[in-house]
Motif scaffolding. Structure first.
Motif, short mmCIF file in Angstrom:
data_model
loop_
_atom_site.label_atom_id
_atom_site.label_comp_id
_atom_site.label_asym_id
_atom_site.label_seq_id
_atom_site.Cartn_x
_atom_site.Cartn_y
_atom_site.Cartn_z
N THR A 1 73.01 103.79 38.75
CA THR A 1 73.83 103.44 37.59
C THR A 1 73.60 102.04 37.10
N HIS A 2 73.42 102.97 35.62
CA HIS A 2 73.33 101.62 35.06
C HIS A 2 74.71 101.09 34.78
N THR A 3 74.85 99.72 34.75
CA THR A 3 76.12 99.14 34.33
C THR A 3 76.15 99.07 32.82
N ALA A 4 77.20 99.53 32.20
CA ALA A 4 77.30 99.50 30.73
C ALA A 4 77.35 98.07 30.26
N PRO A 5 76.69 97.75 29.14
CA PRO A 5 76.72 96.39 28.60
C PRO A 5 78.14 95.97 28.33
N GLN A 6 78.35 94.66 28.43
CA GLN A 6 79.70 94.14 28.24
C GLN A 6 80.10 94.22 26.78
N PHE A 7 79.11 94.28 25.88
CA PHE A 7 79.46 94.28 24.47
C PHE A 7 79.64 95.71 23.98
N LEU A 8 80.71 96.32 24.38
CA LEU A 8 81.04 97.67 23.92
C LEU A 8 82.26 97.61 23.03
N PHE B 1 70.10 114.37 29.10
CA PHE B 1 71.52 114.48 28.79
C PHE B 1 72.02 113.19 28.14
N ASP B 2 71.56 112.05 28.65
CA ASP B 2 71.94 110.77 28.05
C ASP B 2 71.22 110.54 26.72
N GLU B 3 70.02 111.07 26.59
CA GLU B 3 69.17 110.75 25.44
C GLU B 3 69.73 111.25 24.12
N PHE B 4 70.39 112.42 24.10
CA PHE B 4 70.87 112.93 22.81
C PHE B 4 72.18 112.29 22.38
N GLN B 5 72.82 111.54 23.26
CA GLN B 5 74.10 110.91 22.94
C GLN B 5 73.85 109.47 22.48
N THR B 6 73.41 109.33 21.25
CA THR B 6 72.95 108.03 20.75
C THR B 6 74.08 107.06 20.48
N ASN C 1 74.35 106.76 31.16
CA ASN C 1 75.18 106.82 32.37
C ASN C 1 76.67 106.60 32.11
N SER C 2 77.07 106.52 30.85
CA SER C 2 78.49 106.29 30.56
C SER C 2 79.29 107.59 30.54
N ARG C 3 78.64 108.72 30.54
CA ARG C 3 79.34 110.01 30.58
C ARG C 3 78.75 110.87 31.68
N ARG C 4 79.56 111.19 32.67
CA ARG C 4 79.14 112.05 33.77
C ARG C 4 80.20 113.13 33.97
N PRO C 5 79.93 114.34 33.47
CA PRO C 5 80.93 115.41 33.50
C PRO C 5 81.23 115.91 34.91
N LYS C 6 82.41 116.48 35.06
CA LYS C 6 82.76 117.22 36.27
C LYS C 6 82.81 118.69 35.88
N ILE C 7 82.31 119.54 36.74
CA ILE C 7 82.29 120.97 36.49
C ILE C 7 82.91 121.67 37.70
N GLU C 8 84.19 122.01 37.59
CA GLU C 8 84.88 122.69 38.68
C GLU C 8 85.27 124.12 38.32
N ASN C 9 85.31 124.41 37.03
CA ASN C 9 85.69 125.75 36.59
C ASN C 9 85.16 125.98 35.17
N LEU C 10 85.44 127.14 34.63
CA LEU C 10 84.92 127.48 33.30
C LEU C 10 85.56 126.62 32.21
N TYR C 11 86.76 126.17 32.45
CA TYR C 11 87.42 125.27 31.50
C TYR C 11 86.61 123.99 31.33
N ASP C 12 86.16 123.41 32.44
CA ASP C 12 85.37 122.19 32.37
C ASP C 12 84.07 122.42 31.61
N VAL C 13 83.48 123.60 31.76
CA VAL C 13 82.24 123.91 31.06
C VAL C 13 82.45 123.86 29.55
#
Length: 330
Positions: free
Chosen positions: A24-31, A244-249, A254-266
């Motif tokens: 992980t990258h650390t997200a830049p401070q200028f967000l 997965f990170d590339e299309f989220q311009t 690394n700022s979005r990491r989903p959890k998948i525990e059930n169909l709802y999460d999907v």
């Protein structure tokens, strides 16, 4: 843009029983946080957005978007209005047709939607490869991001197939033939006006967000009781999430990491993916505005993404290809 789409592609019905599946990258401070409002007929959905405030081409120093900082002529504004009106008409027409055919079959409807959703990115890459072959346009970031978008939509499609959305031959026949027509139309539209093609995709992605959001709110409790498809677990929680990170311009990697525990999460993550596509398509409507999110951290990558011949649409490309470059004439 969802505020301008008044029709509903999918009328929510009782949840159909999916076909059995095992798999992980650390997200830049200028967000800076920014909220994009996607409005429905009766409700509003807030999608959180974050941009690097200095290095992102989506914002100028005063916080306005690049498009807002450009002086647009009255004639060009009229052209944009006509383009957007045509896109809205086309989108609403397709929505009404599919809504009639799939008012009570959610997974089949989602399968058709995801089959069609990949097409614009194939079309964009086809035209960009043609431009590059002719020496008119060379921009690595556009090809990278559009491929990542198609990769994301392909996994949405695989998920719907694992849920049984493609079980009936008619659904496969309809989706695939619509996709062929849509591809040809998008190639022509993108060649003439990339701005118009990107806006049309934004309309489609905005409505897709609304569609999944309605489905989640109506069937959320049932979805939480069902296991996730294996393809969804592998895609969203795998070791290699570069694409997965590339299309989220609008996000740093690394700022979005989903959890998948059930169909709802999907379905929550599919919905959020559509929101990210929508924001990327909106950014693309300003010429030269797109940049790979992985290139923010490394300035050396800028040279790789630089274009050799910059043009917008095939007419502009041909015009510039026959016009001598003053810098080279000397």
């Amino acid at each position: 843009m969802a505020a301008i789409l008044s029709s509903s592609l999918f009328a929510t019905s009782s949840l159909p029983k999916p076909f059995s599946y095992s798999r992980t990258h650390t997200a830049p401070q200028f967000l800076r946080a920014r909220a994009s409002l996607l409005q429905d007929n009766e409700e509003k959905v807030i999608v959180q957005d974050s941009f690097p405030s200095k290095s992102s081409p989506l914002h100028t120093a005063n916080g306005k978007s690049a498009a807002d900082s450009i002086n647009t002529s009255a004639f060009e504004k009229r052209i944009i209005k006509v383009e957007q009106s045509v896109n809205i008409f086309l989108t609403d027409s397709v929505i009404k047709i599919l809504d009639t055919l799939y008012h009570d079959r959610d997974y089949a409807r989602f399968y058709v939607l995801e089959t069609i959703a990949r097409v614009p990115y194939f079309a964009f890459m086809s035209v960009l490869h043609m431009y590059e072959s002719f020496g008119w346009w060379r921009r690595a970031d556009y090809l990278k991001v559009h491929f990542a978008e198609s990769w994301n939509e392909m996994h949405h499609l695989l998920i719907m197939e694992e849920l049984g959305g493609n079980a009936w031959w008619f659904d496969r026949f309809l989706a695939q033939h619509i996709a062929i027509f849509y591809y040809i139309m998008t190639v022509l539209m993108y060649a003439v006006s990339p701005r118009m093609a990107y806006h049309f995709s934004e309309c489609v992605e905005s409505h897709a967000f609304e569609t999944y959001d309605k489905f989640i709110k109506a069937q959320g409790e049932e979805l939480k009781k069902m296991p996730p498809p294996e393809v969804a677990v592998n895609y969203y929680t795998g070791d290699d999430l570069y694409l997965f990170d590339e299309f989220q311009t609008s996000r740093v990697p690394n700022s979005r990491r989903p959890k998948i525990e059930n169909l709802y999460d999907v379905f929550v993550n599919i919905r959020d993916d559509e929101a990210e596509h929508c924001k990327t398509m909106k950014a693309c409507q300003t010429h030269g505005n797109l940049r790979s999110p992985h290139s923010y951290a490394e300035d050396d990558d800028v040279s790789v993404c630089a274009l050799e011949a910059d043009c917008e649409g095939i007419v502009d490309c041909i015009k510039k290809s026959v016009t001598p470059n003053p810098a080279k004439v000397k």
